[in-house]
Design a protein around this motif. Structure first.
Motif, PDB file in Angstrom:
ATOM      1  N   THR A  11      -2.363  26.692  24.675  1.00  0.00           N
ATOM      2  CA  THR A  11      -1.907  26.588  23.296  1.00  0.00           C
ATOM      3  C   THR A  11      -3.088  26.680  22.366  1.00  0.00           C
ATOM      4  OG1 THR A  11      -0.171  25.092  24.026  1.00  0.00           O
ATOM      5  CG2 THR A  11      -0.724  25.068  21.686  1.00  0.00           C
ATOM      6  N   GLN A  12      -2.920  27.403  21.272  1.00  0.00           N
ATOM      7  CA  GLN A  12      -3.942  27.420  20.237  1.00  0.00           C
ATOM      8  C   GLN A  12      -3.479  26.518  19.093  1.00  0.00           C
ATOM      9  OE1 GLN A  12      -5.531  31.241  19.119  1.00  0.00           O
ATOM     10  NE2 GLN A  12      -5.656  31.938  21.231  1.00  0.00           N
ATOM     11  N   GLN A  39       5.268  29.114  11.490  1.00  0.00           N
ATOM     12  CA  GLN A  39       4.351  28.960  10.368  1.00  0.00           C
ATOM     13  C   GLN A  39       5.131  28.617   9.098  1.00  0.00           C
ATOM     14  OE1 GLN A  39       1.790  32.332   9.354  1.00  0.00           O
ATOM     15  NE2 GLN A  39       0.286  30.963   8.445  1.00  0.00           N
ATOM     16  N   LEU A  51       5.606  29.057  25.378  1.00  0.00           N
ATOM     17  CA  LEU A  51       4.918  30.127  26.100  1.00  0.00           C
ATOM     18  C   LEU A  51       5.815  30.577  27.238  1.00  0.00           C
ATOM     19  CD1 LEU A  51       1.276  30.293  27.356  1.00  0.00           C
ATOM     20  CD2 LEU A  51       3.141  30.505  28.990  1.00  0.00           C
ATOM     21  N   LEU A  96       6.358  33.583  14.497  1.00  0.00           N
ATOM     22  CA  LEU A  96       5.456  34.638  14.951  1.00  0.00           C
ATOM     23  C   LEU A  96       5.496  34.729  16.466  1.00  0.00           C
ATOM     24  CD1 LEU A  96       2.316  33.443  12.923  1.00  0.00           C
ATOM     25  CD2 LEU A  96       3.808  35.292  12.261  1.00  0.00           C
ATOM     26  N   GLN A 106       3.678  34.119  23.516  1.00  0.00           N
ATOM     27  CA  GLN A 106       3.869  32.826  22.873  1.00  0.00           C
ATOM     28  C   GLN A 106       4.643  33.000  21.567  1.00  0.00           C
ATOM     29  OE1 GLN A 106      -0.071  31.189  22.279  1.00  0.00           O
ATOM     30  NE2 GLN A 106      -0.231  30.459  24.379  1.00  0.00           N
ATOM     31  N   PHE A 127      -4.079  25.507  15.262  1.00  0.00           N
ATOM     32  CA  PHE A 127      -4.626  26.125  14.057  1.00  0.00           C
ATOM     33  C   PHE A 127      -4.954  25.086  12.993  1.00  0.00           C
ATOM     34  CE2 PHE A 127      -4.186  30.746  14.463  1.00  0.00           C
ATOM     35  CZ  PHE A 127      -3.477  30.825  15.651  1.00  0.00           C
ATOM     36  N   PHE A 159      -0.912  39.023  17.441  1.00  0.00           N
ATOM     37  CA  PHE A 159       0.260  38.481  16.749  1.00  0.00           C
ATOM     38  C   PHE A 159       1.100  39.574  16.113  1.00  0.00           C
ATOM     39  CE2 PHE A 159      -0.064  33.847  16.606  1.00  0.00           C
ATOM     40  CZ  PHE A 159      -1.342  33.637  17.109  1.00  0.00           C
ATOM     41  N   PHE A 214       2.184  26.073  17.607  1.00  0.00           N
ATOM     42  CA  PHE A 214       2.694  26.569  18.885  1.00  0.00           C
ATOM     43  C   PHE A 214       4.058  25.961  19.205  1.00  0.00           C
ATOM     44  CE2 PHE A 214       2.654  28.019  23.182  1.00  0.00           C
ATOM     45  CZ  PHE A 214       3.152  26.989  23.950  1.00  0.00           C
ATOM     46  N   TYR A 226       5.129  31.031  17.780  1.00  0.00           N
ATOM     47  CA  TYR A 226       4.574  30.052  16.853  1.00  0.00           C
ATOM     48  C   TYR A 226       5.471  29.970  15.628  1.00  0.00           C
ATOM     49  CZ  TYR A 226       0.083  29.948  19.337  1.00  0.00           C
ATOM     50  OH  TYR A 226      -0.910  29.781  20.280  1.00  0.00           O
ATOM     51  N   PHE A 278      -0.201  39.446   8.266  1.00  0.00           N
ATOM     52  CA  PHE A 278      -0.641  39.874   9.584  1.00  0.00           C
ATOM     53  C   PHE A 278      -1.842  39.042  10.012  1.00  0.00           C
ATOM     54  CE2 PHE A 278      -1.054  42.239  13.206  1.00  0.00           C
ATOM     55  CZ  PHE A 278      -2.216  42.988  13.289  1.00  0.00           C
ATOM     56  N   LEU A 279      -1.711  38.351  11.127  1.00  0.00           N
ATOM     57  CA  LEU A 279      -2.744  37.427  11.622  1.00  0.00           C
ATOM     58  C   LEU A 279      -3.556  38.138  12.695  1.00  0.00           C
ATOM     59  CD1 LEU A 279      -3.570  34.384  11.394  1.00  0.00           C
ATOM     60  CD2 LEU A 279      -2.004  33.962  13.280  1.00  0.00           C
ATOM     61  N   PHE A 329      -8.036  31.423   9.096  1.00  0.00           N
ATOM     62  CA  PHE A 329      -7.636  30.287   9.920  1.00  0.00           C
ATOM     63  C   PHE A 329      -8.624  30.093  11.055  1.00  0.00           C
ATOM     64  CE2 PHE A 329      -3.584  29.039   8.282  1.00  0.00           C
ATOM     65  CZ  PHE A 329      -3.009  30.179   7.759  1.00  0.00           C
ATOM     66  N   PRO A 351      -0.235  28.333  11.788  1.00  0.00           N
ATOM     67  CA  PRO A 351       0.810  28.436  12.814  1.00  0.00           C
ATOM     68  C   PRO A 351       0.775  27.242  13.758  1.00  0.00           C
ATOM     69  CG  PRO A 351      -0.384  30.508  12.596  1.00  0.00           C
ATOM     70  CD  PRO A 351      -1.146  29.489  11.803  1.00  0.00           C
TER      71      PRO A 351
END
Lengths: 110, 115
Positions: free
Chosen positions: B103-104, A38, A49, A89, A34, B106, A100, A46, A36, B42-43, B90, A44
């Motif tokens: 899909t996520q 930010q 995908l 990302l 995926q 946030f 990620f 989306f 993203y 960094f996530l 997050f 983030p």
């Protein structure tokens, strides 16, 4: 060891050009990947995908490719605009979770 | 309407204190997550719950304890805060667990600063 690498240096391009961001990975076999976006001080969001059996996906001015042989995904923004400036990302699905990359900052100047 | 909300937005506290961050989603999703984003952006996933059950528990100090009172809420409690806990946290949600490719979504993040 497992790695997801995105260019840590900012990518500066002029408005109207195509931005191409790279995501390389090592020692993963992701079922999907995926992308993203930010913005500073925000979570983030989306964008796209792409699954391991897909070569390319498009959405409006965005295009993603996925090469499982090269272990690489490319993210393209055509006709870029200053509003596209953000950190992008990539995230790949591995061991039941999203992992990620550290992101690439894109700066589009007028 | 805010889809995923977190409170507080900023949290400044002393080492050794205990603090909580709350998260709520109004999307009707079954899966919720906590991520930590460090100073290098960094996530990293910390925890994930599906229908109030813990499904992902990364290598996180046991000073961090998530709690999901219902599907719409996932709170994070941190005991004995340390300097290294300073980061942006997050919350996220998705309809399906990560295996479904969903899909996520946030939240806006909580910036935690430990002095």
């Amino acid at each position: 060891s497992q790695k997801i690498e995105q260019n840590s240096e900012a990518l500066n391009i002029q408005e109207g050009k195509t931005a191409t961001l790279t995501c390389n990975y090592t020692n993963y076999s992701p079922a999907y990947l995926q992308w993203y976006r930010q913005d500073p001080g925000r979570g983030p969001v989306f964008l796209l995908l792409i699954r391991e059996n897909e070569k390319e996906k498009r959405k409006e001015r965005l295009k993603v490719t996925f090469d499982t042989t090269l272990k690489q995904s490319l993210f393209h923004i055509t006709a870029s605009q200053p509003a596209d400036s953000a950190t992008y990302l990539c995230a790949l699905f591995s061991f039941q979770k999203l992992v990620f990359g550290t992101g690439t900052r894109l700066l589009v100047s007028p | 309407d805010t889809a995923v909300s977190q409170t507080p937005k900023y949290l400044v506290t002393q080492m050794g204190n205990d603090k909580s961050i709350k998260c709520e989603q109004n999307l009707g999703h079954d899966t919720m997550y906590w991520y930590k984003q460090d100073s290098k952006k960094f996530l990293k996933i910390m925890f994930s719950y599906n229908n109030k059950e813990l499904i992902i528990n990364e290598t996180v100090p046991n000073r961090f304890s998530p709690k999901s009172p219902d599907k719409a809420h996932l709170n994070l409690h941190i005991n004995s805060l340390e300097l290294g806990d300073s980061a942006v946290y997050f919350c996220a949600s998705s309809q399906d667990p990560p295996g479904g490719g969903g899909t996520q979504y946030f939240g806006p993040g909580t910036r935690l600063t430990v002095l």
